[in-house]
Design a protein around this motif. Structure first.
Motif, PDB file in Angstrom:
ATOM      1  N   PRO A  13       0.809  -1.225   0.000  1.00  0.00           N
ATOM      2  CA  PRO A  13       0.000   0.000   0.000  1.00  0.00           C
ATOM      3  C   PRO A  13       0.840   1.272   0.000  1.00  0.00           C
ATOM      4  O   PRO A  13       0.488   2.257  -0.655  1.00  0.00           O
ATOM      5  N   GLU A  14       1.971   1.271   0.716  1.00  0.00           N
ATOM      6  CA  GLU A  14       2.761   2.508   0.795  1.00  0.00           C
ATOM      7  C   GLU A  14       3.460   2.825  -0.530  1.00  0.00           C
ATOM      8  O   GLU A  14       3.968   3.927  -0.724  1.00  0.00           O
ATOM      9  N   GLY A  19      -2.350  -0.375 -11.581  1.00  0.00           N
ATOM     10  CA  GLY A  19      -2.459  -0.567 -10.133  1.00  0.00           C
ATOM     11  C   GLY A  19      -3.797  -1.122  -9.675  1.00  0.00           C
ATOM     12  O   GLY A  19      -4.095  -1.108  -8.478  1.00  0.00           O
ATOM     13  N   LYS A  20      -4.581  -1.670 -10.600  1.00  0.00           N
ATOM     14  CA  LYS A  20      -5.920  -2.166 -10.235  1.00  0.00           C
ATOM     15  C   LYS A  20      -5.836  -3.297  -9.207  1.00  0.00           C
ATOM     16  O   LYS A  20      -6.443  -3.239  -8.144  1.00  0.00           O
ATOM     17  N   THR A  21      -5.078  -4.330  -9.568  1.00  0.00           N
ATOM     18  CA  THR A  21      -5.010  -5.489  -8.676  1.00  0.00           C
ATOM     19  C   THR A  21      -4.328  -5.125  -7.356  1.00  0.00           C
ATOM     20  O   THR A  21      -4.773  -5.543  -6.286  1.00  0.00           O
ATOM     21  N   SER A  22      -3.276  -4.327  -7.425  1.00  0.00           N
ATOM     22  CA  SER A  22      -2.595  -3.920  -6.183  1.00  0.00           C
ATOM     23  C   SER A  22      -3.551  -3.199  -5.260  1.00  0.00           C
ATOM     24  O   SER A  22      -3.614  -3.483  -4.056  1.00  0.00           O
ATOM     25  N   LEU A  23      -4.299  -2.246  -5.809  1.00  0.00           N
ATOM     26  CA  LEU A  23      -5.187  -1.465  -4.957  1.00  0.00           C
ATOM     27  C   LEU A  23      -6.247  -2.368  -4.323  1.00  0.00           C
ATOM     28  O   LEU A  23      -6.480  -2.319  -3.117  1.00  0.00           O
ATOM     29  N   VAL A  24      -6.866  -3.203  -5.141  1.00  0.00           N
ATOM     30  CA  VAL A  24      -7.952  -4.026  -4.612  1.00  0.00           C
ATOM     31  C   VAL A  24      -7.413  -5.078  -3.644  1.00  0.00           C
ATOM     32  O   VAL A  24      -7.915  -5.239  -2.539  1.00  0.00           O
ATOM     33  N   LYS A  25      -6.348  -5.753  -4.037  1.00  0.00           N
ATOM     34  CA  LYS A  25      -5.871  -6.863  -3.205  1.00  0.00           C
ATOM     35  C   LYS A  25      -5.136  -6.378  -1.953  1.00  0.00           C
ATOM     36  O   LYS A  25      -5.319  -6.930  -0.877  1.00  0.00           O
ATOM     37  N   ASN A  26      -4.331  -5.360  -2.091  1.00  0.00           N
ATOM     38  CA  ASN A  26      -3.479  -4.985  -0.957  1.00  0.00           C
ATOM     39  C   ASN A  26      -3.961  -3.779  -0.165  1.00  0.00           C
ATOM     40  O   ASN A  26      -3.400  -3.472   0.877  1.00  0.00           O
ATOM     41  N   PRO A  62      -7.746  -5.683   2.608  1.00  0.00           N
ATOM     42  CA  PRO A  62      -7.387  -5.532   4.026  1.00  0.00           C
ATOM     43  C   PRO A  62      -8.278  -4.517   4.760  1.00  0.00           C
ATOM     44  O   PRO A  62      -8.639  -4.736   5.912  1.00  0.00           O
ATOM     45  N   TRP A  63      -8.636  -3.430   4.078  1.00  0.00           N
ATOM     46  CA  TRP A  63      -9.556  -2.454   4.692  1.00  0.00           C
ATOM     47  C   TRP A  63     -10.881  -3.135   5.034  1.00  0.00           C
ATOM     48  O   TRP A  63     -11.422  -2.976   6.126  1.00  0.00           O
ATOM     49  N   LYS A  88     -16.714  -9.958  10.938  1.00  0.00           N
ATOM     50  CA  LYS A  88     -16.627 -11.216  10.194  1.00  0.00           C
ATOM     51  C   LYS A  88     -16.731 -10.908   8.713  1.00  0.00           C
ATOM     52  O   LYS A  88     -17.753 -10.395   8.246  1.00  0.00           O
ATOM     53  N   SER A  89     -15.694 -11.226   7.985  1.00  0.00           N
ATOM     54  CA  SER A  89     -15.749 -10.941   6.548  1.00  0.00           C
ATOM     55  C   SER A  89     -15.470 -12.216   5.764  1.00  0.00           C
ATOM     56  O   SER A  89     -14.873 -13.175   6.276  1.00  0.00           O
ATOM     57  N   PHE A  90     -15.894 -12.177   4.508  1.00  0.00           N
ATOM     58  CA  PHE A  90     -15.635 -13.303   3.598  1.00  0.00           C
ATOM     59  C   PHE A  90     -15.348 -12.714   2.225  1.00  0.00           C
ATOM     60  O   PHE A  90     -16.228 -12.121   1.607  1.00  0.00           O
TER      61      PHE A  90
END
Ligand SMILES: Nc1ncnc2c1ncn2[C@@H]1O[C@H](COP(=O)(O)OP(=O)(O)OP(=O)(O)O)[C@@H](O)[C@H]1O
Ligand SMILES: [Mg+2]
Length: 374
Positions: free
Chosen positions: A12-13, A44-51, A55-56, A63-65
């Motif tokens: 993220p940083e 940066g699509k995958t980075s933003l969504v995945k990382n 996590p947000w 409880k998340s899924f």
């Protein structure tokens, strides 16, 4: 630590900009919306969504899924079922407590004869659903379990990356239309890097998935933001680059963040110089393609000799507005028809892209490689 990252998802940083996109996605997720992310390669699509987004989402909810599936290069509907099943098994193993994994699985997916084994590498308990030659588990069933069971206790987010490859599997499109329409239990993000193929699925009025949710477009990173980002990373090495040279660097590299990061990382090694000049940028691009030439050779070798000829011609004479027009055909020994077929293949495999100025090689480093070594 901040650094120039490439060939990987960004921490993220190290994600430059994209705050507007992040806020948009967070809001949409909270409202259980459906979003299609269009974007350039390496934006940066995958980075933003995945990382950042996932996590947000995980910290925000007790409880998340999250079901994340990459559909890159799926060839038929069976392989789509498989990818989604495997993604589901992994998500289930992650978001349900290890101690009671089998019990939870029996309750939720009992009819798929769940088993729990220890992962060979990590030793963590891992769910697997029984499949056999006669029986594949359809992703329609997986979505149904998520809607009817999991969403009752967990906040749900589904992300399907590289979704455009579904465009080549017509059988799957009706199934997706069905599950998407019925999915109200959480948020859904669809993304991909081949914009023309995503548009075929979502954007045209008669497209199979038309009128699906909201669009989010990842464009170019603003010059100023990227300049600040680069300066911040050069600073510890006592290097600076002014705005003009930095803009030139971005333009020379077609504003492709991955290529920019690669070249900037190499520039960092010039520890003794203080201010980076335009000449140094050009020299560094040259050194970068030289260092990477064997991987480009390898990449090029997967194309037929006719295709190679077209790519070389495109690097020399591009951007080309009309590939099957007279001007371009004069430069190559290929018929108009096969130029069309090859260009379609290049587009579908992200080898080239269509810009306002015409068709061009997509990866700037590959482009300079072709120009110099062919
Ligand atoms: N916002 C950004 N800031 C800095 N570098 C970036 C950014 N976006 C992309 N990059 C560079 O591009 C690389 C690829 O990023 P990522 O895979 O997240 O992009 P993507 O949009 O999902 O790409 P693709 O279209 O290939 O799926 C990163 O490793 C990094 O070098
Ligand atoms: Mg991606």
């Amino acid at each position: 630590m901040t650094e120039f990252q490439y060939d990987t998802l960004l921490k993220p940083e190290n994600i430059c900009n994209l705050t507007r996109e992040k806020i948009f996605l967070e809001k949409a997720i909270l409202a259980h919306e459906k979003v299609v992310i269009y974007g350039r390669r390496n934006s940066g699509k995958t980075s933003l969504v995945k990382n950042a987004i996932i996590p947000w989402f995980e910290t925000k909810n007790k409880k998340s899924f999250v079901l994340f599936v990459d559909l890159m290069e799926v060839k038929d509907v069976v392989s789509i079922h498989e990818r989604i099943r495997v993604g589901f098994e992994r998500a289930f193993s992650k978001y349900f407590p290890a101690k009671s994994l089998l019990k939870a699985a029996m309750e939720m997916v009992g009819s798929f004869r769940p088993m729990v084994n220890l992962d060979e590498l990590t030793g963590a308990p891992q769910l697997s659903l029984e499949i056999s030659k006669q029986r594949t588990i359809s992703f329609v069933d997986i979505f149904s379990i998520i809607v009817k069971k999991i969403s009752l206790t967990h906040q749900v987010l589904i992300v399907l990356d590289e979704f455009q490859d579904v465009a080549l599997v017509s059988e799957a499109q009706g199934l997706f239309r069905q599950v998407f329409q019925e999915f109200e239990a959480g948020a859904l993000i669809i993304m991909g890097s081949k914009q023309h193929m995503l548009a075929d699925l979502f954007a045209k009025p008669k497209a199979p998935l038309a009128r699906f949710g909201k669009d989010l477009n990842f464009g170019f990173l603003p010059y100023e933001e990227y300049h600040r980002y680069i300066e911040e990373r050069l600073h510890p090495r006592k290097l600076t680059i002014d705005f003009k040279v930095c803009t030139e660097l971005q333009d020379l590299l077609f504003r492709d963040p991955e290529a920019i990061n690669i070249v900037c990382q190499n520039l960092q090694a010039l520890g003794t110089v203080k201010k980076i000049s335009s000449e140094m940028v050009r020299l560094q691009i040259d050194l970068t393609i030289e260092a990477r030439s064997s991987r480009f050779e390898q990449y090029l070798s997967q194309f037929s000799s006719r295709e190679q000829e077209l790519l070389v011609a495109l690097s020399k004479y591009g951007p080309i507005q009309m590939p099957s027009g007279k001007d371009f055909l004069q430069q190559v020994h290929v018929t108009a028809r096969s130029v069309q077929v090859s260009f379609k293949k290049f587009l579908d495999h992200s080898v080239i892209e269509k810009r306002e100025s015409g068709y061009q090689i997509l990866d700037p480093l590959f482009y300079y490689f072709l120009k110099k070594y062919r």
